[in-house]
Motif scaffolding. Sequence first.
Motif, short mmCIF file in Angstrom:
data_model
loop_
_atom_site.label_atom_id
_atom_site.label_comp_id
_atom_site.label_asym_id
_atom_site.label_seq_id
_atom_site.Cartn_x
_atom_site.Cartn_y
_atom_site.Cartn_z
N ILE A 115 29.98 7.86 72.21
CA ILE A 115 29.56 6.67 71.46
C ILE A 115 30.58 5.55 71.55
CG2 ILE A 115 29.03 5.76 69.17
CD1 ILE A 115 27.84 8.53 68.50
N LYS A 116 31.84 5.81 71.21
CA LYS A 116 32.84 4.74 71.24
C LYS A 116 33.06 4.23 72.66
CE LYS A 116 37.54 3.44 70.05
NZ LYS A 116 38.82 3.76 69.41
N GLU A 154 37.51 36.09 78.97
CA GLU A 154 37.32 36.76 77.68
C GLU A 154 38.11 36.13 76.54
OE1 GLU A 154 38.49 40.70 78.66
OE2 GLU A 154 36.68 41.11 79.85
N THR A 155 39.07 35.26 76.86
CA THR A 155 39.95 34.72 75.82
C THR A 155 39.96 33.20 75.73
OG1 THR A 155 41.85 34.71 77.35
CG2 THR A 155 41.51 36.71 76.01
N ILE A 156 39.38 32.50 76.70
CA ILE A 156 39.50 31.05 76.76
C ILE A 156 38.56 30.36 75.78
CG2 ILE A 156 37.76 30.60 78.54
CD1 ILE A 156 39.87 28.72 79.85
N LEU A 157 39.04 29.28 75.18
CA LEU A 157 38.23 28.48 74.27
C LEU A 157 38.67 27.02 74.40
CD1 LEU A 157 36.01 28.83 72.07
CD2 LEU A 157 37.85 28.72 70.38
N SER A 158 37.73 26.16 74.73
CA SER A 158 38.05 24.75 74.94
C SER A 158 37.82 23.96 73.66
CB SER A 158 37.19 24.18 76.07
OG SER A 158 37.43 24.89 77.28
N LEU A 159 38.82 23.16 73.30
CA LEU A 159 38.79 22.40 72.06
C LEU A 159 38.22 21.00 72.28
CD1 LEU A 159 42.34 23.23 70.59
CD2 LEU A 159 40.18 24.49 70.32
N PRO A 160 37.72 20.37 71.20
CA PRO A 160 37.25 18.99 71.33
C PRO A 160 38.37 18.07 71.82
CG PRO A 160 36.60 19.94 69.22
CD PRO A 160 37.56 20.90 69.84
N LEU A 161 38.04 17.23 72.78
CA LEU A 161 38.99 16.24 73.28
C LEU A 161 38.20 15.17 74.02
CD1 LEU A 161 42.39 16.97 75.08
CD2 LEU A 161 41.05 14.92 75.45
N TYR A 162 38.17 13.98 73.47
CA TYR A 162 37.39 12.90 74.07
C TYR A 162 37.88 11.55 73.57
CZ TYR A 162 34.99 13.42 69.56
OH TYR A 162 34.71 13.52 68.21
N TYR A 163 37.60 10.52 74.36
CA TYR A 163 37.94 9.16 73.96
C TYR A 163 37.09 8.79 72.76
CZ TYR A 163 38.66 4.12 74.13
OH TYR A 163 38.97 2.83 73.80
N GLY A 164 37.73 8.36 71.70
CA GLY A 164 37.01 8.04 70.47
C GLY A 164 37.23 9.06 69.38
N MET A 165 37.87 10.17 69.71
CA MET A 165 38.20 11.17 68.70
C MET A 165 39.25 10.59 67.76
SD MET A 165 39.36 15.07 69.55
CE MET A 165 39.38 16.33 68.26
N THR A 166 39.04 10.71 66.45
CA THR A 166 39.96 10.08 65.50
C THR A 166 41.17 10.98 65.23
OG1 THR A 166 38.93 11.06 63.53
CG2 THR A 166 37.98 9.00 64.37
N ASP A 167 42.23 10.37 64.74
CA ASP A 167 43.43 11.14 64.40
C ASP A 167 43.12 12.16 63.31
OD1 ASP A 167 44.91 9.76 66.24
OD2 ASP A 167 45.77 8.35 64.80
N LYS A 168 42.24 11.81 62.39
CA LYS A 168 41.87 12.75 61.34
C LYS A 168 41.15 13.96 61.91
CE LYS A 168 41.67 9.64 57.35
NZ LYS A 168 40.83 9.06 56.26
N GLN A 169 40.31 13.72 62.89
CA GLN A 169 39.61 14.84 63.54
C GLN A 169 40.59 15.75 64.27
OE1 GLN A 169 36.76 12.42 65.76
NE2 GLN A 169 35.07 13.37 64.63
#
Length: 366
Positions: A9-10, A339-354
């Motif tokens: 969106i941003k 079996e162990t990998i997990l990708s975290l949210p990371l994108y342009y527009g993600m806020t510092d609070k998030q």
Amino acid sequence: MKVPFAEFIKMHDEIRQDLDDAYKRVLDKSIFILGEEVACFEERFAKYCNAKYCIGVGNGLDALYLIMKAMDIKPGDEVIIPSNTFIATALAVSYLGATPILVEPTIDTYNIDVCKIESHISDKTKAIIAVHLQGRAADMDSICDIAKRKSLYVIEDAAQAHGTKYKGKKVGTLSDAAGFSFYPGKNLGALGDGGCITTNNSELAKKIKMLANYGSAYKYNHIYKGNNSRLDELQAALLNVKLSYLDKWNAERQRIATVYLSGITNPLVSLPLNSSCDYFHVYHIFAIRCKRRDELEQFLSDKGINTVKHYPIPIHLQEAYSDLDMKKGDLPISEEISETILSLPLYYGMTDKQVEYVINSINTFR
């Protein structure tokens, strides 16, 4: 708090007028295939990568396939690829009737373990595909040294690595040819499918360009039995807009990744290897590992945080590749990663609070 895995969106709101203008420009010209926008993007992306040539194609899979087709890789040949890559890398090899030879990655970089490549080379081996997984460059000096000694082609799978650098050089110029994807979720994403190939080899570029356009150098004159894989004019116009912002977007991804790296302290979680001057990581994906991955995934989901398990079934255990005659336990590092990998949210527009919320949530997991 809700934290999506990715959001546009941003990014798109900031450039909406330019995107609208690009669409109108293509519509008004009524040239939709191989027009000025494609030529402009090819020239600009080649310059961005410091490559001599760029050929727009339909998608990233086609990019790898067309590179190898131009190299005359054929049935009976073998191509070395990392065992933990996305299946498209293997499919490109299979489409030519060749065999993908799976080589384990290192657990800390997720990229191919260069110390294991030579033991997989045979008299059938024709090329090594170096995948810059998650936005971190593979060890290209070592790979190119092996290839030179063994007279092999080197191909970069740069589908996740727009703007990535290795020892100060942009990926896309560190091999015989490189394939990029412009799938919408990539660091440089179209609003649909798209891809390109970069190379410094004029003969290879010329052949690839023909292969992607029915094997034709000009209309109705067919030199090769080619394919129809062309970056369309509208997607090229939109990519022309977005390319101007890629470095800005990459810098923000790197900033968020740095906050993750310093903030996540849970001993149950393994973090990706930090970037260095030799490896300019653009963090297409920020992937952690946890032995209780599924529990952590559910824990974060309950808190409104969306994550993704990238490639939970490795290639050698996929039904599509049962012909490789491999079983569970044959590639333990790839299996451990899956079996162990997990990708975290990371994108342009993600806020510092998030970002802070994701970090605090992970650190409270027990």
